[in-house]
Enzyme design. Structure first.
Site, mmCIF file in Angstrom:
data_model
loop_
_atom_site.group_PDB
_atom_site.id
_atom_site.type_symbol
_atom_site.label_atom_id
_atom_site.label_comp_id
_atom_site.label_asym_id
_atom_site.label_seq_id
_atom_site.Cartn_x
_atom_site.Cartn_y
_atom_site.Cartn_z
ATOM 1 N N TYR A 1 -48.221 46.130 61.227
ATOM 2 C CA TYR A 1 -49.458 46.918 61.091
ATOM 3 C C TYR A 1 -50.067 47.154 62.462
ATOM 4 O O TYR A 1 -50.205 46.217 63.244
ATOM 5 C CB TYR A 1 -50.472 46.182 60.202
ATOM 6 C CG TYR A 1 -50.802 47.001 58.984
ATOM 7 C CD1 TYR A 1 -51.506 48.192 59.122
ATOM 8 C CD2 TYR A 1 -50.360 46.631 57.718
ATOM 9 C CE1 TYR A 1 -51.763 48.982 58.024
ATOM 10 C CE2 TYR A 1 -50.615 47.423 56.617
ATOM 11 C CZ TYR A 1 -51.315 48.608 56.777
ATOM 12 O OH TYR A 1 -51.572 49.393 55.697
ATOM 13 N N GLU B 1 -53.030 49.503 63.251
ATOM 14 C CA GLU B 1 -54.180 50.420 63.271
ATOM 15 C C GLU B 1 -54.802 50.464 64.668
ATOM 16 O O GLU B 1 -54.987 49.427 65.304
ATOM 17 C CB GLU B 1 -55.229 49.971 62.246
ATOM 18 C CG GLU B 1 -54.814 50.308 60.828
ATOM 19 C CD GLU B 1 -55.855 49.926 59.796
ATOM 20 O OE1 GLU B 1 -56.900 49.357 60.154
ATOM 21 O OE2 GLU B 1 -55.619 50.216 58.607
ATOM 22 N N ASP C 1 -49.797 76.012 64.727
ATOM 23 C CA ASP C 1 -48.999 75.126 63.874
ATOM 24 C C ASP C 1 -47.542 75.534 64.062
ATOM 25 O O ASP C 1 -47.069 76.498 63.458
ATOM 26 C CB ASP C 1 -49.440 75.265 62.421
ATOM 27 C CG ASP C 1 -48.673 74.325 61.495
ATOM 28 O OD1 ASP C 1 -47.673 73.734 61.942
ATOM 29 O OD2 ASP C 1 -49.088 74.194 60.321
ATOM 30 N N THR D 1 -44.761 69.344 62.857
ATOM 31 C CA THR D 1 -43.940 68.305 62.255
ATOM 32 C C THR D 1 -42.882 67.921 63.281
ATOM 33 O O THR D 1 -42.658 68.627 64.264
ATOM 34 C CB THR D 1 -43.231 68.805 60.979
ATOM 35 O OG1 THR D 1 -42.428 69.925 61.324
ATOM 36 C CG2 THR D 1 -44.221 69.199 59.904
ATOM 37 N N LYS E 1 -38.265 69.272 61.656
ATOM 38 C CA LYS E 1 -37.637 70.572 61.386
ATOM 39 C C LYS E 1 -36.728 70.911 62.566
ATOM 40 O O LYS E 1 -35.790 70.159 62.821
ATOM 41 C CB LYS E 1 -38.712 71.603 61.076
ATOM 42 C CG LYS E 1 -39.516 71.194 59.814
ATOM 43 C CD LYS E 1 -40.607 72.161 59.399
ATOM 44 C CE LYS E 1 -41.375 71.600 58.211
ATOM 45 N NZ LYS E 1 -42.515 72.456 57.832
ATOM 46 N N ARG F 1 -39.084 62.373 59.615
ATOM 47 C CA ARG F 1 -40.201 63.039 58.953
ATOM 48 C C ARG F 1 -41.504 62.474 59.502
ATOM 49 O O ARG F 1 -41.792 61.292 59.329
ATOM 50 C CB ARG F 1 -40.147 62.826 57.434
ATOM 51 C CG ARG F 1 -38.826 63.196 56.804
ATOM 52 C CD ARG F 1 -38.945 63.374 55.308
ATOM 53 N NE ARG F 1 -39.526 64.676 55.047
ATOM 54 C CZ ARG F 1 -38.837 65.809 55.034
ATOM 55 N NH1 ARG F 1 -37.547 65.808 55.277
ATOM 56 N NH2 ARG F 1 -39.435 66.952 54.810
HETATM 57 C C1 LIG Z 1 -43.644 72.209 57.088
HETATM 58 C C2 LIG Z 1 -44.955 72.702 57.510
HETATM 59 C C3 LIG Z 1 -46.131 71.936 57.374
HETATM 60 C C4 LIG Z 1 -46.216 70.694 56.539
HETATM 61 O O1 LIG Z 1 -45.426 69.685 56.826
HETATM 62 P P1 LIG Z 1 -45.192 68.499 55.767
HETATM 63 O O2 LIG Z 1 -44.565 67.485 56.664
HETATM 64 O O3 LIG Z 1 -44.299 69.057 54.730
HETATM 65 O O4 LIG Z 1 -46.511 68.070 55.244
HETATM 66 C C5 LIG Z 1 -47.297 72.415 57.920
HETATM 67 N N1 LIG Z 1 -47.334 73.606 58.547
HETATM 68 C C6 LIG Z 1 -46.242 74.376 58.675
HETATM 69 C C7 LIG Z 1 -46.350 75.685 59.374
HETATM 70 C C8 LIG Z 1 -45.024 73.965 58.152
HETATM 71 O O5 LIG Z 1 -43.963 74.751 58.261
#
Ligand SMILES: *Cc1c(COP(=O)(O)O)cnc(C)c1O
Length: 422
Positions: free
Chosen positions: A56, A58, A202, A228, A231, A237
């Site tokens: 843990y 935090e 994003d 993220t 990807k 993840r």
């Molecule tokens: C995949 C994605 C997210 C969310 O990610 P999660 O890990 O699935 O919560 C947010 N914004 C964009 C543009 C994404 O492609």
């Protein structure tokens, strides 16, 4: 392939072990075209499965609420330094559990419930968390949404400016989940400056392309970068928030204690490894190969008579518009799955059909590029997709099975990173 590479799991829980082993086979044998997925390296997998998960932590390195952080602090500090170096930012927070909580932390940092926020509409290619109605971000905040032009499929920057100046949103999100074209961060920055809004890029989908120099970086243009890590960046993840020094405190406070408790240290370790891998020259080649493959696949699909949203792609992602075909997206996606080609159905801009049964199929090249497929293979991939869609229209299961055999055959020649050899 057997579950024996997880001997303890096999001994303790053979039922669960068999599911994992089956997933290994599935990921090895299929052509995975979902643009938000990838194959992490064996090193990332190992880092993500360590005893770091027993701890843990935090707080932040040097400022924790639990003792015994000697090693964890070094892991997190390393991940942070690597993120800052790779993306050229002042500050990085590597603790968000995933992309959606990362975005929620941005709202918490800069907006109050009821404030106006602006993002791309989900059916136009935006993400749920950019203020879309069914998301908490769309019910706790007042989401106003922009889209793409009907004639070009491209973001209408004049309409974005008009909306931003009329609404003066607290936050503007750029980026999305089904955008096949380059995002003009400088144009968004100009609009956000005029409207007095905090601009968030994003880049969940394109972070790996940015790291590898295959998409322009938002670092000099935006207030916050949300991404993220799983990807195109090819990590575990998880997610990161990056910003200039002036926003560092607000972002850190929003992630912890604002939204989350203890960080997932084993994921932080996996992120650190992925960032190290993404800083190598081979990752620059990878990112450019992802885009080259997507462009080659788009060209081959156009030749087969498919309509593509915006007419093609600049990045890793292609949105096939099946409006003119006899098969809607969901039926096509399910048929492709039976043919060993894994995609997802998706709305297309101005979709005449419903979101749960839309007109599009979304595909991308991050995974197949990780396996070493190159532009010379893309005509074959387009041919499989075309034959599978035709077979779906005719209900020809034999044709789908024949494609599946061909796919399995080719995939065997391109072993995936992180998976046991067949
Ligand atoms: C995949 C994605 C997210 C969310 O990610 P999660 O890990 O699935 O919560 C947010 N914004 C964009 C543009 C994404 O492609």
């Amino acid at each position: 392939m057997s579950a024996s590479r997880h001997p303890a799991l096999l001994a303790t829980d053979p039922e669960l072990a068999s599911f994992v082993a089956a997933e290994e086979v599935l990921q090895a044998q299929t052509l995975r075209l979902i643009p938000s997925e990838n194959y992490v390296s064996a090193a990332v997998l190992e880092a993500s499965g360590t005893v770091l998960q027993n701890k843990y932590s935090e707080g932040y390195p040097g400022r924790r609420y639990y003792e015994g952080q000697q090693n964890i602090d070094r892991v997190e500090a390393l991940a942070v330094e690597r993120a800052k170096g790779l993306f050229g930012v002042d500050h990085a927070n590597v603790q968000p559990y995933s992309g959606s909580p990362a975005n929620l932390a941005v709202y918490l940092a800069f907006a109050k419930p009821g404030d106006t926020v602006m993002g791309m509409a989900l059916p136009m290619g935006g993400h749920l968390t950019h203020g879309w109605g069914v998301s908490a971000t769309g019910s706790w905040f007042r989401g106003v949404q922009y889209g793409v032009r009907a004639d070009t499929g491209l973001i209408d920057y004049d309409a974005v400016r008009d909306l931003a100046l009329a609404e003066r949103p607290k936050l503007i999100f750029c980026g999305g989940t089904a955008l096949p074209r380059t995002i003009d961060f400088a144009a968004f920055a100009e609009i956000a400056r005029e409207a007095g809004s905090i601009l968030v890029a994003d880049v969940a989908h394109i972070a790996g392309l940015i790291a590898g120099g295959a998409h322009p970086s938002p670092a000099d243009h935006v207030d916050v970068i949300s991404t993220t890590t799983h990807k195109t960046l090819r990590g575990p993840r998880g997610a990161m928030l990056m910003c200039r020094e002036e926003h560092a405190k607000a972002i850190d406070k929003a992630v912890f204690p604002g939204l989350q408790g203890g960080p997932h240290n084993q994921t932080t370790a996996g992120i650190a490894v992925a960032l190290h891998e993404a800083a190598q020259p081979s990752f620059v080649s990878y990112a450019h190969a992802v885009v080259a493959n997507a462009k080659a696949l788009a060209a081959a699909l156009l030749q087969k008579g498919f309509d593509l949203v915006s007419g093609g792609t600049d990045n890793h992602l292609i949105l096939i518009d099946l409006t003119g075909k006899d098969v809607p997206g969901k039926i096509a996606a399910k048929a492709l799955d039976r043919a060993g080609i894994v995609v997802n159905y998706n709305t297309v801009p101005f979709d005449p059909r419903k979101p749960f049964d839309p007109s599009g199929v979304r595909i991308g090249t991050p995974s197949l590029t990780s396996r070493g497929l190159s532009t010379e293979h893309m005509p074959l991939v387009a041919d499989w997709i075309s034959r599978a869609v035709d077979a779906a229209a005719k209900g020809d299961e034999q044709a789908l099975a024949a494609i599946r055999a061909e796919v399995t055959d080719l995939m065997a020649a391109f072993p995936a990173p992180g998976l046991p050899l067949a």
